[in-house]
Design a protein around this motif. Structure first.
Motif, short mmCIF file in Angstrom:
data_model
loop_
_atom_site.label_atom_id
_atom_site.label_comp_id
_atom_site.label_asym_id
_atom_site.label_seq_id
_atom_site.Cartn_x
_atom_site.Cartn_y
_atom_site.Cartn_z
N LEU A 67 -3.57 -5.65 9.82
CA LEU A 67 -3.60 -4.57 8.84
C LEU A 67 -2.21 -4.23 8.32
O LEU A 67 -2.03 -4.03 7.11
N TRP A 68 -1.21 -4.19 9.20
CA TRP A 68 0.13 -3.81 8.76
C TRP A 68 0.72 -4.83 7.80
O TRP A 68 1.40 -4.47 6.83
N ASN A 69 0.46 -6.11 8.02
CA ASN A 69 0.95 -7.12 7.08
C ASN A 69 0.26 -6.98 5.72
O ASN A 69 0.87 -7.21 4.68
N PHE A 70 -1.01 -6.60 5.72
CA PHE A 70 -1.73 -6.34 4.47
C PHE A 70 -1.09 -5.17 3.72
O PHE A 70 -0.86 -5.25 2.51
N ILE A 71 -0.76 -4.11 4.43
CA ILE A 71 -0.11 -2.95 3.81
C ILE A 71 1.27 -3.33 3.29
O ILE A 71 1.66 -2.92 2.18
N TYR A 72 2.02 -4.12 4.05
CA TYR A 72 3.33 -4.57 3.59
C TYR A 72 3.22 -5.41 2.32
O TYR A 72 4.04 -5.28 1.41
N ASP A 73 2.20 -6.27 2.27
CA ASP A 73 2.00 -7.09 1.07
C ASP A 73 1.70 -6.22 -0.15
O ASP A 73 2.27 -6.43 -1.22
#
Length: 100
Positions: A67-73
């Motif tokens: 989830l955090w990588n999705f938010i960063y993207d």
């Protein structure tokens, strides 16, 4: 009211950019994995991978999301689109000031 409109405009364009870039990269990965005769591993997300699919054998599929990588993207693309509109408006203002 103008700031809210600008925020939603940037958010819309950043979401569209995010979807187009990640879908295009997904299609490229699938295309190249077809030509390589090994077990495909597909990673979704650029520049941060937020979803992975890995086939161990014909009946065993491993997948996972971060989830955090999705938010960063999403945030990364929002900043890119924001900078684009900022420089575009700045350039337009300098052209208008030079013409006056």
């Amino acid at each position: 009211m103008k700031i809210v409109k600008q925020f939603f405009k940037i958010s819309f364009y950043s979401f569209v950019t995010f979807c187009v870039v990640n879908f295009s990269l997904l299609l490229l990965q699938i295309y190249f994995n077809i030509h390589i005769k090994e077990t495909p591993k597909i990673n979704i997300g650029f520049p941060w991978r937020f979803y992975s699919i890995l086939w161990q054998d014909i009946n065993n599929l491993l997948h996972g999301a971060e989830l955090w990588n999705f938010i960063y993207d999403i945030f990364f693309y929002w900043i890119i689109v924001f900078l684009y509109f900022t420089f575009k408006n700045y350039k337009q203002q300098t052209i208008n000031n030079n013409n006056e």
